[in-house]
Design an enzyme around this catalytic site. Structure first.
Site, short mmCIF file in Angstrom:
data_model
loop_
_atom_site.label_atom_id
_atom_site.label_comp_id
_atom_site.label_asym_id
_atom_site.label_seq_id
_atom_site.Cartn_x
_atom_site.Cartn_y
_atom_site.Cartn_z
N ASP A 17 50.93 31.20 50.21
CA ASP A 17 49.66 32.22 50.80
C ASP A 17 50.35 32.46 52.04
OD1 ASP A 17 47.69 33.64 50.91
OD2 ASP A 17 46.29 32.43 50.94
N GLU A 96 49.00 44.29 49.32
CA GLU A 96 47.58 44.72 48.97
C GLU A 96 47.55 46.12 49.53
OE1 GLU A 96 43.28 42.99 50.10
OE2 GLU A 96 45.03 41.82 50.30
N LYS A 132 47.79 44.33 45.14
CA LYS A 132 46.51 43.61 45.38
C LYS A 132 45.33 44.80 45.80
CE LYS A 132 46.15 39.77 47.52
NZ LYS A 132 46.17 39.00 48.60
N THR A 156 41.49 40.63 44.18
CA THR A 156 41.40 39.76 45.18
C THR A 156 40.03 39.85 45.82
OG1 THR A 156 42.33 38.68 47.24
CG2 THR A 156 42.20 41.15 47.01
N PHE A 178 38.44 33.07 45.25
CA PHE A 178 38.46 32.76 46.54
C PHE A 178 37.69 31.43 46.73
CE2 PHE A 178 40.38 35.77 49.76
CZ PHE A 178 41.04 36.11 48.83
#
Length: 319
Positions: A17, A96, A132, A156, A178
């Site tokens: 990440d 993303e 994403k 996400t 998350f």
């Protein structure tokens, strides 16, 4: 003696990440994920200076309109950084869509196709890309369209069971629930400062989603994200994938011992029921204060970091 990062690799696909190439080379993850916040951080690293300059120069060649140049430079930079990362991993890079498009299905589809085209122009096949987008209703519907076009998606900012169910029903390739941000909300909301790892609300949420997917035979990959401590990671060992920051990768690498498998696919035992409707989805989200607040906050924060990145790019474009 084995360390816990090595042990985790045996039972879960480890994803980095970060947008930091040096960290990726050090920890050798299978996949890597980026987002506007990570791209903003990466753009400040010296090794990416030339990519910024190249993206700006390229954007100027595409259009004489300053607003379009900014859009083009931003997209090109995201792909350029993604390409650098993809050169250092065997698997997929997640890039993303602009968070400001989170409530626009058609614009999300268009942006995703644009990013994929830029990757292909750079020599990266779409089989190595995940697009994403936020797990809004519109984002999930966009993902369904894209998946049918052969563009695989990473949903996400996922905080609720309703989001997870809708993503699976839409055929999304992967979700990123998350963990840490769920814990953050509960700590703030309840005043409780400590949770046992297996009682951590984020861990409980991901465990529930994982078990539901496996029981119902959904192929959507579960990738836990946003960890606050290695206890959360240890409690989700066996999850399909976990995306982990360099700091926690380092902590796991320095922790001796073997990890116990906590999540296990025992095969499908149930068949999916009727699909969640839009009104049902919105009602369930409305009833979940944590998910509603964290989704909105996440979109706002990603949008704010995108704005900051664009301020930097605009200065370069006007130079």
């Amino acid at each position: 003696m084995s360390n816990q990062l090595a042990s985790l690799r045996e039972i879960t696909t480890v994803v980095a990440d970060t947008g930091d190439i040096d960290a990726i080379k050090k920890y050798q993850p299978v996949d890597a994920t980026t987002n506007p916040s990570l791209l903003l951080k990466a753009a400040s690293l010296p090794q990416y200076a030339s990519l910024i300059d190249d993206s700006v120069a390229w954007a100027k060649l595409q259009s004489s309109d300053s607003n379009q140049q900014l859009i083009d430079a931003s997209d090109k930079l995201a792909v350029a950084i993604g390409k650098e990362i993809s050169d250092s991993i065997p698997g997929r890079i997640s890039t993303e869509v602009d968070a400001r498009l989170s409530f626009d299905k058609n614009a999300t589809v268009e942006k995703a196709e644009r990013l994929v085209q830029l990757y292909q122009d750079a020599g990266i096949d779409k089989s190595r890309i995940l697009i994403k987008m936020a797990s809004t209703w519109e984002g999930i519907q966009a993902a369904e369209i894209l998946e049918k076009k052969g563009i695989q998606c990473n949903l996400t900012l996922l905080f609720s069971f309703a989001q997870a169910r809708a993503c699976a029903e839409a055929g999304a390739y992967l979700i990123s629930p998350f963990v840490g941000r769920i814990l953050d909300w509960y700590k703030k909301s309840t005043g409780k400062t400590e949770y046992a790892a297996d009682e951590d609300p984020g861990v409980v949420s991901v465990t529930s989603i994982y078990n539901y997917y496996k029981e119902h035979g959904y192929n959507t990959v579960v990738m836990g994200a946003s960890f606050r401590n290695i206890g959360e990671i240890q409690s989700l060992a066996g999850c399909d994938r976990l995306t982990i920051s360099p700091a926690l990768l380092e902590e796991l690498a320095n922790e001796p011992g073997e990890l116990t498998v906590k999540l296990k696919d025992n095969g499908a035992t149930k068949t999916p029921g009727d699909r969640l409707t839009e009104s049902e989805f919105r009602w369930e989200m409305n009833q979940d204060a944590m998910a509603t607040e964290k989704l909105s906050e996440g979109i706002r924060n990603f949008a704010a970091d995108q704005d900051k990145l664009e301020v930097m790019l605009r200065e370069k474009l006007s130079a």
